[in-house]
Design a protein around this motif. Structure first.
Motif, PDB file in Angstrom:
ATOM      1  N   GLY A   1       0.802  -1.222   0.000  1.00 36.56           N
ATOM      2  CA  GLY A   1       0.000   0.000   0.000  1.00 36.56           C
ATOM      3  C   GLY A   1       0.829   1.264   0.000  1.00 36.56           C
ATOM      4  N   TRP A   2       2.100   1.158   0.369  1.00 37.04           N
ATOM      5  CA  TRP A   2       2.951   2.342   0.401  1.00 37.04           C
ATOM      6  C   TRP A   2       3.158   2.938  -0.995  1.00 37.04           C
ATOM      7  CZ3 TRP A   2       7.609   2.081   4.276  1.00 37.04           C
ATOM      8  CH2 TRP A   2       7.118   1.809   5.562  1.00 37.04           C
ATOM      9  N   ALA A   3       2.911   2.152  -2.029  1.00 36.92           N
ATOM     10  CA  ALA A   3       3.121   2.651  -3.397  1.00 36.92           C
ATOM     11  C   ALA A   3       2.221   3.847  -3.699  1.00 36.92           C
ATOM     12  CB  ALA A   3       2.866   1.532  -4.404  1.00 36.92           C
ATOM     13  N   ALA A   4       1.121   3.949  -2.958  1.00 37.57           N
ATOM     14  CA  ALA A   4       0.197   5.065  -3.182  1.00 37.57           C
ATOM     15  C   ALA A   4       0.541   6.293  -2.352  1.00 37.57           C
ATOM     16  CB  ALA A   4      -1.231   4.614  -2.860  1.00 37.57           C
ATOM     17  N   PHE A   5       1.537   6.194  -1.475  1.00 38.64           N
ATOM     18  CA  PHE A   5       1.909   7.323  -0.616  1.00 38.64           C
ATOM     19  C   PHE A   5       2.767   8.322  -1.382  1.00 38.64           C
ATOM     20  CE2 PHE A   5       1.836   4.617   3.547  1.00 38.64           C
ATOM     21  CZ  PHE A   5       0.437   4.630   3.513  1.00 38.64           C
ATOM     22  N   ASP A   6       2.583   9.612  -1.069  1.00 38.93           N
ATOM     23  CA  ASP A   6       3.483  10.633  -1.607  1.00 38.93           C
ATOM     24  C   ASP A   6       4.846  10.551  -0.927  1.00 38.93           C
ATOM     25  OD1 ASP A   6       1.599  11.706  -3.352  1.00 38.93           O
ATOM     26  OD2 ASP A   6       0.788  13.049  -1.823  1.00 38.93           O
ATOM     27  N   GLN A   7       4.847  10.264   0.398  1.00 40.89           N
ATOM     28  CA  GLN A   7       6.088  10.126   1.158  1.00 40.89           C
ATOM     29  C   GLN A   7       6.034   8.825   1.956  1.00 40.89           C
ATOM     30  OE1 GLN A   7       7.133  13.536   3.569  1.00 40.89           O
ATOM     31  NE2 GLN A   7       6.286  14.970   2.105  1.00 40.89           N
ATOM     32  N   PRO A   8       6.983   7.940   1.755  1.00 40.73           N
ATOM     33  CA  PRO A   8       6.954   6.694   2.527  1.00 40.73           C
ATOM     34  C   PRO A   8       7.187   6.960   4.011  1.00 40.73           C
ATOM     35  CG  PRO A   8       9.016   6.891   1.330  1.00 40.73           C
ATOM     36  CD  PRO A   8       8.131   8.000   0.844  1.00 40.73           C
ATOM     37  N   PRO A   9       6.562   6.203   4.884  1.00 37.46           N
ATOM     38  CA  PRO A   9       6.834   6.345   6.315  1.00 37.46           C
ATOM     39  C   PRO A   9       8.297   6.061   6.623  1.00 37.46           C
ATOM     40  CG  PRO A   9       4.828   5.092   5.950  1.00 37.46           C
ATOM     41  CD  PRO A   9       5.502   5.237   4.616  1.00 37.46           C
ATOM     42  N   ARG A  10       8.771   6.619   7.752  1.00 35.73           N
ATOM     43  CA  ARG A  10      10.173   6.457   8.126  1.00 35.73           C
ATOM     44  C   ARG A  10      10.260   5.976   9.570  1.00 35.73           C
ATOM     45  NH1 ARG A  10      13.493  11.647   6.264  1.00 35.73           N
ATOM     46  NH2 ARG A  10      15.180  10.131   6.117  1.00 35.73           N
ATOM     47  N   VAL A  11      11.325   5.254   9.850  1.00 34.58           N
ATOM     48  CA  VAL A  11      11.568   4.716  11.184  1.00 34.58           C
ATOM     49  C   VAL A  11      12.845   5.324  11.748  1.00 34.58           C
ATOM     50  CG1 VAL A  11      12.050   2.652  12.558  1.00 34.58           C
ATOM     51  CG2 VAL A  11      10.415   2.534  10.668  1.00 34.58           C
ATOM     52  N   ILE A  12      12.749   5.884  12.950  1.00 26.49           N
ATOM     53  CA  ILE A  12      13.909   6.378  13.688  1.00 26.49           C
ATOM     54  C   ILE A  12      14.104   5.439  14.873  1.00 26.49           C
ATOM     55  CG2 ILE A  12      14.929   8.315  14.941  1.00 26.49           C
ATOM     56  CD1 ILE A  12      12.903  10.127  13.478  1.00 26.49           C
ATOM     57  N   ALA A  13      15.248   4.791  14.954  1.00 24.54           N
ATOM     58  CA  ALA A  13      15.527   3.846  16.039  1.00 24.54           C
ATOM     59  C   ALA A  13      16.631   4.399  16.928  1.00 24.54           C
ATOM     60  CB  ALA A  13      15.935   2.491  15.475  1.00 24.54           C
ATOM     61  N   VAL A  14      16.414   4.355  18.236  1.00 23.14           N
ATOM     62  CA  VAL A  14      17.340   4.937  19.208  1.00 23.14           C
ATOM     63  C   VAL A  14      17.836   3.851  20.143  1.00 23.14           C
ATOM     64  CG1 VAL A  14      17.634   6.659  21.029  1.00 23.14           C
ATOM     65  CG2 VAL A  14      16.059   7.109  19.128  1.00 23.14           C
TER      66      VAL A  14
END
Length: 469
Positions: A112-125
């Motif tokens: 479903g991400w193919a329809a996104f203008d900006q893909p979600p991002r993950v920040i790991a700490v």
């Protein structure tokens, strides 16, 4: 929920049915897996049965036959000091072992991400100290800037319990060494390393193994950007390993106390001022001193790491600064729980080791220090640089006398209980002083966890102030 992909119709075993274990079981079932569960605790098994999960003692002969994957909760040892019996059996049977973090990273992205203008991002700490505050601060800044953000991992929700991300969304994960060491997939967009100090050494067979567990987030994951605290040798090594040249701005070096120079990307704090330099030029600055939710040099290091991560997400310095001023801080981490008669009462129950307690002591002047508990390996000698700020120590815990004897040059009163310690500190404190709970020890001799200890401190403070004793 994030349904786990790749196991539709496969038999998957879950060992340990605490928060992460049950969450993994639910997400695996949502992805079509045939899930079997086990925990040595009858109460934990009953909770799983209540959700109609099948139970089987995974330590019995043949229990792992036909199992495609064994999912292990973080508290269960898989190597040192010795593997759990079920994990050892999985190694012999050739069953791959993973955890909820590995399942998350293999399942987070969808078609479903193919329809996104900006893909979600993950920040790991990750890191030894400050990772909870850093994670919460990043999440706070993103939310205040209008970004759709979720907080998960060791803080907030379980990683598989979060909502599927929306267009341009972000997930901020706090990850412990227990989680990074075992996860078979680690692919954050931005990875943050706060610092390193001795902790969990029995679980990792020493400091080298502990650092190696943290390093996997960067070595295995290959993040687009890495924010690295370089105040210790391990951080400097890691930053060097990830850089291809001095000007490589895929690595953002962070320091609290040292001015960083060079053609790369640096964020550092000195004397309460944060500065950002990029390509040899200053790109931003913040006066951290008036930000009440981030007191002391250790929190300034957290602020630098969060600032760098948010800059890597494209946020402007002034947006980040404005959000920092509204950050309330985290419970049990340099948390101001009350102020009365010019005295501040600060709950840093999370300071369970000497390094974190030292940072708390250095954050405040004229301290009446409540300390003690179940002492960890290494003694208290490393606290010495912070003892100059201590007016008096009020020692709690079953081994309070032995703890007090190690505080050379500091007046110490053996109080044993939190009630007595708070009452005596409140009675003796003068305007301009700070009553600080920073135990430099674990809580298990008197409490179930550090949160319960911090809550007790806060309750005793409120009682003392309310009674005027």
């Amino acid at each position: 929920m994030i349904p786990v992909s790749g196991f539709d119709g496969a038999r998957v075993a879950v060992l340990g049915l605490g928060r992460s274990g049950l969450s993994s079981a639910r997400a695996l079932r949502a992805g079509g897996a045939d899930v079997i569960c086990w925990d040595d605790s009858p109460l934990a098994r009953a909770a799983a049965e209540a959700e109609d999960f099948a139970l089987a003692d995974l330590g019995r002969d043949g229990a792992l036959d036909g199992v495609a994957r064994l999912i292990v909760s973080p508290g269960i040892p898989h190597l040192y000091p010795a593997p759990n019996r079920v994990v050892a059996a999985a190694y012999v049977a050739g069953v791959p072992v993973d955890n909820d973090i590995g399942l998350f990273f293999r399942s987070f992205a969808t078609a479903g991400w193919a329809a996104f203008d900006q893909p979600p991002r993950v920040i790991a700490v990750t890191g030894s100290n400050g990772k909870s505050t850093t994670s919460a601060l990043i999440h706070h800044i993103l939310c205040e800037s209008g970004r759709d953000a979720q907080l998960a991992g060791n803080i907030g929700r379980g990683v598989l319990d979060i909502d599927p991300p929306r267009d341009g969304g972000a997930v901020v994960l706090e990850l412990s060494s227990y989680q990074t060491e075992l996860a078979r997939a680690l692919t954050p967009d931005i990875a943050v390393f706060t610092n390193l100090s001795a902790d969990h050494l029995d679980r990792h067979a020493g400091l080298g193994g502990y650092f190696a567990a943290k390093r996997r987030l960067f070595a295995e994951g290959g993040p687009d950007r890495a924010v690295i605290g370089v105040d210790e040798a391990e951080g400097r090594f890691l930053a060097n390993q990830l850089s291809e040249a001095p000007a490589d701005d895929r690595v953002i070096r962070v320091s609290s106390g040292a001015k960083l120079t060079g053609p790369g990307w640096q964020v550092f704090a000195r004397k309460g001022f944060l500065a950002e330099y990029r390509k040899g030029r200053q790109a931003g600055s913040i006066d951290l001193r008036p930000i009440r939710g981030l007191p002391g040099a250790h929190n300034h290091q957290n602020a630098c790491a969060a600032y760098a991560a948010c800059r890597a997400m494209g946020l402007a310095p002034r947006v980040i600064e404005g959000a920092m001023h509204s950050f309330p801080g985290l419970p049990h981490r340099s948390q101001i729980v009350a102020e009365a008669g010019g005295v501040a009462f600060v709950n840093d129950s999370k300071a369970t080791n000497v390094d974190s307690a030292l940072k708390a002591l250095l954050a405040f002047d004229r301290v009446r220090w409540i300390c003690g508990g179940l002492e960890k390996e290494g003694g208290l000698a490393a606290l010495k640089p912070g003892l100059a700020n201590v007016l008096k120590a009020y020692v709690i815990g079953r081994e309070a006398e032995g703890f007090a004897l190690q505080l050379d040059g500091v007046e110490a009163e053996v109080c044993t209980t939190m009630e007595r310690a708070v009452a005596r500190a409140h009675e003796e404190a003068q305007a301009g002083e700070t009553v600080l709970l920073a135990p430099a020890a674990a809580s298990f001799d008197q409490y179930d966890n550090f949160e319960q200890r911090g809550d007790d401190f806060a309750a005793r403070v409120r009682a003392a102030i309310g009674s005027g004793q």
